[in-house]
Design a protein around this motif. Structure first.
Motif, short mmCIF file in Angstrom:
data_model
loop_
_atom_site.label_atom_id
_atom_site.label_comp_id
_atom_site.label_asym_id
_atom_site.label_seq_id
_atom_site.Cartn_x
_atom_site.Cartn_y
_atom_site.Cartn_z
N ASP A 186 115.52 169.53 93.05
CA ASP A 186 115.96 170.08 91.76
C ASP A 186 115.20 169.64 90.75
OD1 ASP A 186 116.91 172.35 92.95
OD2 ASP A 186 118.86 171.31 93.49
N ARG A 187 115.40 167.82 90.65
CA ARG A 187 115.03 166.91 90.35
C ARG A 187 113.35 166.70 89.05
NH1 ARG A 187 113.75 160.69 92.58
NH2 ARG A 187 112.19 161.82 94.05
N ASP A 188 112.80 167.91 89.97
CA ASP A 188 111.48 167.82 90.02
C ASP A 188 111.09 169.39 89.17
OD1 ASP A 188 110.74 165.36 90.13
OD2 ASP A 188 110.32 165.84 92.31
N LEU A 189 112.34 170.24 88.52
CA LEU A 189 111.92 171.44 88.16
C LEU A 189 112.64 171.60 87.01
CD1 LEU A 189 113.36 173.04 91.65
CD2 LEU A 189 110.67 173.22 90.07
N ARG A 190 111.80 172.03 85.78
CA ARG A 190 112.24 172.18 84.54
C ARG A 190 111.71 173.06 84.32
NH1 ARG A 190 111.90 166.61 81.01
NH2 ARG A 190 113.56 165.95 81.98
N THR A 191 113.32 173.43 83.40
CA THR A 191 112.73 174.72 82.73
C THR A 191 112.52 174.61 80.79
OG1 THR A 191 114.57 175.90 83.07
CG2 THR A 191 112.96 177.17 81.07
N ALA A 192 111.01 174.74 80.94
CA ALA A 192 109.69 174.40 80.06
C ALA A 192 109.78 175.35 78.72
CB ALA A 192 108.37 174.46 80.28
N GLY A 193 110.69 176.10 78.60
CA GLY A 193 110.52 177.31 77.98
C GLY A 193 110.87 178.62 77.20
N PHE A 194 111.17 179.42 77.23
CA PHE A 194 112.46 180.66 77.16
C PHE A 194 112.46 181.21 75.80
CE2 PHE A 194 115.47 183.67 76.85
CZ PHE A 194 115.89 184.34 77.81
N SER A 195 111.61 182.92 75.88
CA SER A 195 111.97 182.98 74.89
C SER A 195 111.84 185.02 74.73
CB SER A 195 110.43 183.34 73.62
OG SER A 195 109.75 183.78 74.93
#
Length: 246
Positions: free
Chosen positions: A90-99
């Motif tokens: 989980d610590r290596d998954l990150r939302t980078a953008g949303f639109s």
């Protein structure tokens, strides 16, 4: 003559005092310029990266924002579960953008004038950055993400978990390069190098061109995306000022 002798003696004593002081410290005056030579050095250190970052985007469209969002949520949920199944924490998954963006159609009248824009639907983008600590798995990670619904490009970036040893190697190489240049200049000028007066350094990692991500699922004949890791290079530059020895 009885008047001249004391003056000559005083002059001789004064002169010898100045010479002795000069012999003790060639830069006795604080305003005296320090003779120096300034050189720059360059060093590099390269190694196989042990860390990778991959970017994925799930793009979905719908007639309404809700429809597009639901489709994007379903797609990203599948991608996230697939990443965890590949051993990504989980610590290596990150939302980078949303639109969420409305989509319009621009038509023209028969006389060439522009019609008012017509809303035809909505587009939702949800982007994810995955840190891959086992770089040999990056091909499988790419394939899994695309197969599960990632359908717009991102990139792959390679890095080091701990680059300090490599930075030190690059710095030592840069200092050695600068020192060699200074010794050549001193020899050519017929002088000797003295102490180091100043050192400034700049260390940076050589940027690698991003690897474009596939825009569609892999075929059965190519179940895994082939990825070449190569090497990352850390670049160091130093500026050293050497004193010219008296």
């Amino acid at each position: 003559m009885t008047v001249i002798r004391p003056l000559l003696l005083a002059f001789a004593l004064t002169g010898s005092t100045c010479l002795a002081a000069q012999a003790q410290s060639p830069f006795s005056s604080p305003d005296a310029p320090v003779r120096s030579v300034t050189v720059t050095g360059h060093g590099e250190a390269s190694a196989r990266p042990d860390l990778a970052y991959a970017d994925f985007t799930v793009l979905r469209t719908g007639k309404t924002a809700r429809e597009a969002l639901d489709a994007a949520n379903t797609g990203m949920a599948a991608v996230l579960e697939g990443m965890k199944a590949e051993g990504i924490e989980d610590r290596d998954l990150r939302t980078a953008g949303f639109s969420i963006n409305p989509q319009y159609r621009y038509d023209q009248n028969q006389d060439g004038t522009q019609k008012p824009p017509e809303l035809v639907g909505y587009e939702v983008r949800n982007s994810l950055t995955v840190r891959v600590r086992t770089v040999d798995k990056i091909g499988a990670i790419l394939d899994k993400a695309v197969s599960l619904g990632a359908n717009e490009g991102g990139s792959i970036r390679f890095d080091f978990t701990d680059p300090e040893d490599l930075r030190g190697e690059a710095r030592r190489s840069a200092v050695a390069d600068a020192k060699a240049a200074a010794e050549i200049l001193a020899e050519a000028a017929g002088v000797q190098l003295g102490r180091v007066l100043d050192i400034t350094t700049n260390v940076e990692q050589e940027p690698l061109p991003p690897v474009p991500m596939l825009r569609m699922a892999q075929s059965a004949a190519a179940p895994e995306v082939p990825v070449a890791l190569g090497e990352n290079t850390i670049d160091a530059r130093v500026r050293i000022i050497f004193e010219i020895a008296p």
